[in-house]
Enzyme design. Structure first.
Site, mmCIF file in Angstrom:
data_model
loop_
_atom_site.group_PDB
_atom_site.id
_atom_site.type_symbol
_atom_site.label_atom_id
_atom_site.label_comp_id
_atom_site.label_asym_id
_atom_site.label_seq_id
_atom_site.Cartn_x
_atom_site.Cartn_y
_atom_site.Cartn_z
ATOM 1 N N GLY A 436 0.941 -1.341 -0.032
ATOM 2 C CA GLY A 436 0.017 -0.052 0.129
ATOM 3 C C GLY A 436 1.036 1.181 0.044
ATOM 4 O O GLY A 436 1.045 1.825 1.099
ATOM 5 N N TYR A 437 1.443 1.421 -1.097
ATOM 6 C CA TYR A 437 2.307 2.776 -1.339
ATOM 7 C C TYR A 437 1.563 3.690 -1.923
ATOM 8 O O TYR A 437 1.304 4.999 -1.721
ATOM 9 C CB TYR A 437 3.624 2.382 -1.827
ATOM 10 C CG TYR A 437 4.736 1.777 -0.941
ATOM 11 C CD1 TYR A 437 4.257 1.588 0.454
ATOM 12 C CD2 TYR A 437 5.799 1.484 -1.489
ATOM 13 C CE1 TYR A 437 5.347 1.110 1.300
ATOM 14 C CE2 TYR A 437 6.699 0.656 -0.673
ATOM 15 C CZ TYR A 437 6.544 0.572 0.736
ATOM 16 O OH TYR A 437 7.485 0.047 1.431
ATOM 17 N N GLU A 553 15.156 -4.721 -2.348
ATOM 18 C CA GLU A 553 14.708 -4.240 -3.552
ATOM 19 C C GLU A 553 15.654 -4.568 -4.449
ATOM 20 O O GLU A 553 15.209 -4.618 -5.675
ATOM 21 C CB GLU A 553 14.267 -2.730 -3.188
ATOM 22 C CG GLU A 553 13.102 -2.669 -2.264
ATOM 23 C CD GLU A 553 12.694 -1.083 -2.040
ATOM 24 O OE1 GLU A 553 13.441 -0.235 -2.496
ATOM 25 O OE2 GLU A 553 11.657 -0.945 -1.247
ATOM 26 N N ASN A 668 10.468 5.585 -15.119
ATOM 27 C CA ASN A 668 11.906 6.103 -15.992
ATOM 28 C C ASN A 668 12.452 7.350 -16.008
ATOM 29 O O ASN A 668 13.487 7.593 -15.862
ATOM 30 C CB ASN A 668 12.137 5.107 -17.376
ATOM 31 C CG ASN A 668 12.336 3.681 -17.025
ATOM 32 O OD1 ASN A 668 12.210 3.132 -15.759
ATOM 33 N ND2 ASN A 668 12.619 3.059 -18.306
#
Length: 684
Positions: A436-437, A553, A668
């Site tokens: 939940g970001y 990550e 990006n």
């Protein structure tokens, strides 16, 4: 005499020695305007640079070529290296400077060569016939044109040829490719560094030009290219020691051939008029790079069909060189492959059986300390497991992500109660979580999130909305980032993390079908009451919890490259059984292979390099390269397969998923902005 068995410290000492030796004689690219050939050759003899071939010191040769490239210096060190390897009887004369040899460029009867002053012989290498020919130089005439110093037209006498061991010819071919790529890399790295420094100082419209978004995007794109190019050079050097250099050198050369001109152009565009005049190094680097690119293309055209990159790709199963991560990691790779093979079911997997077996083997808790049921694995071992699972199609992807992201954070920031409740679930691969970001106003800019949690006694009341929450409709828990101090400064302060059951009253999930077919969700939080025991870490300390997962990550980031590698190998398998693709399509395939290998190499570098500004840049560099590559790869696959590729399957599915690799985790464009600021450019 140099010894190629030396370690990295000895090689660093060698590069420092070369830099010092060139400091007065050829300090930078502007020295190309007034070359001091006699003094330079004498220096090369004194320093032993022409002895490198006799010593077999290939890594020293590549390092030297790169340093010469930085200075636009076309000293023929690789020519002497190749000559002494193929014709050992010349080694003494070459080392002493009594003979100076150039590889043949252009016509064999009237070749054009750089650094022609004092040349005694021209060496002609014929891979197809397995022969080398040495032709004495009769006369030399400088030919004005693009290169500076000017190349020379050489007339040669009666040649003398002899057969050579094919393995030696292959080594020579690999080194010629690689040293040319190294020269180009040194040159464009130098141009790029100069342009970055200029962008931080040059002011227009009242501010540094590096603050303009267009400049930041261009500088970051160039940085990605030079970083990828450098990584491929380093990998190819390592392959020389393994005795299997041909593919690695071909990939490095291809990337240098494809991207060097673009990096140079980017530097010139950033420098503007300053880089257009001979007072600046980049004007001389321009001449050098384009001359070297022309030579590298000629090398590629002269190759026998069998050793051209596109043909090697089709000739070998899983052709891209494996990135060795050490004996321990490679042993684990074999274990994971065996585990996967044991649970294959037709074209897929027995997912539940694989999950249970992986849990029993401690795969999900791989990096955890042993006291928590982990295996205490290194980063390299984590990379191997993630790579192999992703290559296989991610059959237990959710469980892998949960343990690497949530497990890592709970071990560091969780309470004893939280660890007791959740670590067993994570270790067994049975925690179905979602992240939940993202929010309507906080996507790539996570620090701007506004979903709020307000303290109410021993509870917190959460209100807000999250977007693009993948798998929220099947999740048991959400790893939720909320704002607990709306007035905190800087923006990333005042954020707290909670691990919340998805069946908590007040949580509403709306499903959305993505282009890829995956379900992602909008999740509404309306007066959601959760106890303080669900908080992970300190109040307002959530940013630290988020960033402490950086190592995990970076490991997960390698999944994109591993997935693309799987698709790439599958595409090659399909092409081998079909009519030969057009030459232009094969050429695109070779270019893509070089970028894919660069992405894989950078993932490993990003995982290993956790400290320092340059190391921190490797994460976004790898992410941007992999995302852009995914989109290009998806289109290429369909171009190669034709309309049959449109039918439901691997390649059309990859193309539909590709935009997520560019958007997810920070677009990006945003990542390139992070790279630019990491290089010292100011905020826009």
């Amino acid at each position: 005499m140099y010894d190629n068995r030396s370690g990295n410290e000895e090689l660093r000492a060698f590069t420092r020695s070369v830099t010092g030796a060139l400091a007065d004689l050829w300090p930078d690219a502007t020295s190309a305007g007034e070359p001091r050939w006699s003094a330079l050759h004498a220096l090369a003899v004194e320093q032993g640079w022409f002895e490198l071939g006799e010593a077999g010191a290939a890594e020293h040769l590549v390092a030297l070529a790169r340093l010469l490239g930085e200075r636009a210096c076309p000293l023929l060190v690789e020519d002497a290296y190749v000559a002494s390897r193929l014709l050992p009887e010349l080694a003494g004369d070459l080392a002493s400077g009594r003979r100076r040899v150039a590889l043949c460029r252009g016509s064999q009867s009237r070749p054009l060569v750089p650094a022609g002053a004092g040349l005694t012989d021209v060496l002609i290498v014929d891979m197809t016939a397995g022969r080398v020919t040495l032709a004495p130089v009769r006369d030399i005439e400088e030919v004005p044109g693009l290169p500076e110093p000017a190349w020379s037209r050489v007339s040669v006498g009666e040649p003398v040829g002899q057969a050579v061991d094919p393995a030696m010819l292959e080594e020579a071919l690999s080194l010629v490719r690689l040293t040319s790529a190294a020269r180009l890399t040194g040159a464009v790295e130098r141009a790029h560094r100069l342009s970055v420094a200029h962008a931080t100082m040059r002011r227009q419209f009242g501010r540094p030009i590096g603050a303009f978004g267009a400049v930041q995007q261009r500088v970051a794109a160039s940085h990605i290219d030079v970083t990828a190019q450098s990584a491929l050079i380093d990998e190819a050097v390592q392959s020389l020691a393994s005795g299997e250099p041909l593919m690695a050198c071909a990939l490095a050369a291809r990337h240098a051939r494809d991207r060097s001109a673009a990096v140079l152009a980017g530097a010139q565009h950033t420098l503007g008029a300053i880089g257009y005049f001979d007072e600046h190094e980049v004007a001389w680097l321009f001449r050098f790079v384009h001359a070297e690119l022309t030579w590298l293309r000629e090398i590629e055209r002269a190759l026998p069909e069998a050793v051209r990159l596109e043909r090697m790709l089709l000739a070998h199963e899983r052709p891209l060189p494996r990135l060795s991560l050490g004996a321990q990691a490679e042993a684990l790779r074999a274990e994971i492959r065996s585990l996967l093979d044991d649970h294959r079911d037709g074209d897929g997997f027995d997912v539940e059986g694989l999950r249970a077996a992986a849990a029993d083997a401690g795969v999900f808790a791989l990096a955890w300390p042993r006291e928590y049921g982990g295996r205490g694995a290194s980063l390299e071992e984590q990379v191997v497991v993630n790579e192999e699972m992703k290559y296989a199609g991610g059959p237990v992807d959710r469980a892998m992500s949960a343990t690497m992201l949530i497990g890592h954070s709970l071990l560091r920031h969780g309470t004893d109660q939280q660890r007791a409740a959740f670590l067993p679930l994570l270790r067994d691969g049975r925690l179905a979580f979602c992240l939940g970001y993202s929010e309507p106003e906080a996507g790539s800019d996570l620090a701007s999130l506004s979903t709020r949690a307000v303290r109410d006694g021993d509870d917190w009341v959460i209100d807000g909305q999250k977007l693009w929450t993948t798998r929220a409709h099947t999740a048991s828990h959400v790893w939720l980032a909320v704002r607990t101090d709306p007035d905190a400064r800087p923006r990333h302060a005042g954020i707290t993390i909670f691990l919340v059951p998805m069946d908590t009253p007040g949580i509403t999930v709306h499903q959305h079908r993505a282009l890829s077919g995956e379900i992602s969700c909008t999740v509404f939080y309306d007066d959601v009451r959760v106890p303080d025991s669900m908080r992970v870490g300190e109040v307002d300390g959530g940013w630290r919890v988020i960033t402490d997962a950086l190592a995990a990550e970076r490991v997960l980031m390698g999944g994109v490259a591993a997935t693309l590698l799987s698709h790439f190998d599958a595409l090659l398998d399909q092409l081998r059984g079909a009519a030969a693709p057009a030459a232009a399509d094969l050429d695109r395939l070779a270019a893509l292979a070089a970028r894919l290998q660069a992405a894989r190499t950078l993932v490993v570098a990003a995982t290993r390099g956790m400290d320092g500004d340059e190391a921190r840049l490797l994460g976004p560099v790898s992410a941007v390269l992999s995302g852009d590559l995914a989109e290009d790869f998806g289109r290429l696959a369909l171009d190669l397969l034709g309309v049959e590729g449109l039918a439901a399957g691997r390649f059309e599915g990859m193309l539909r998923l590709a935009p997520m690799y560019v958007i997810g985790g920070g677009t990006n464009d945003v990542q390139r902005g992070i790279i630019a600021r990491g290089l010292g450019l100011p905020r826009e």
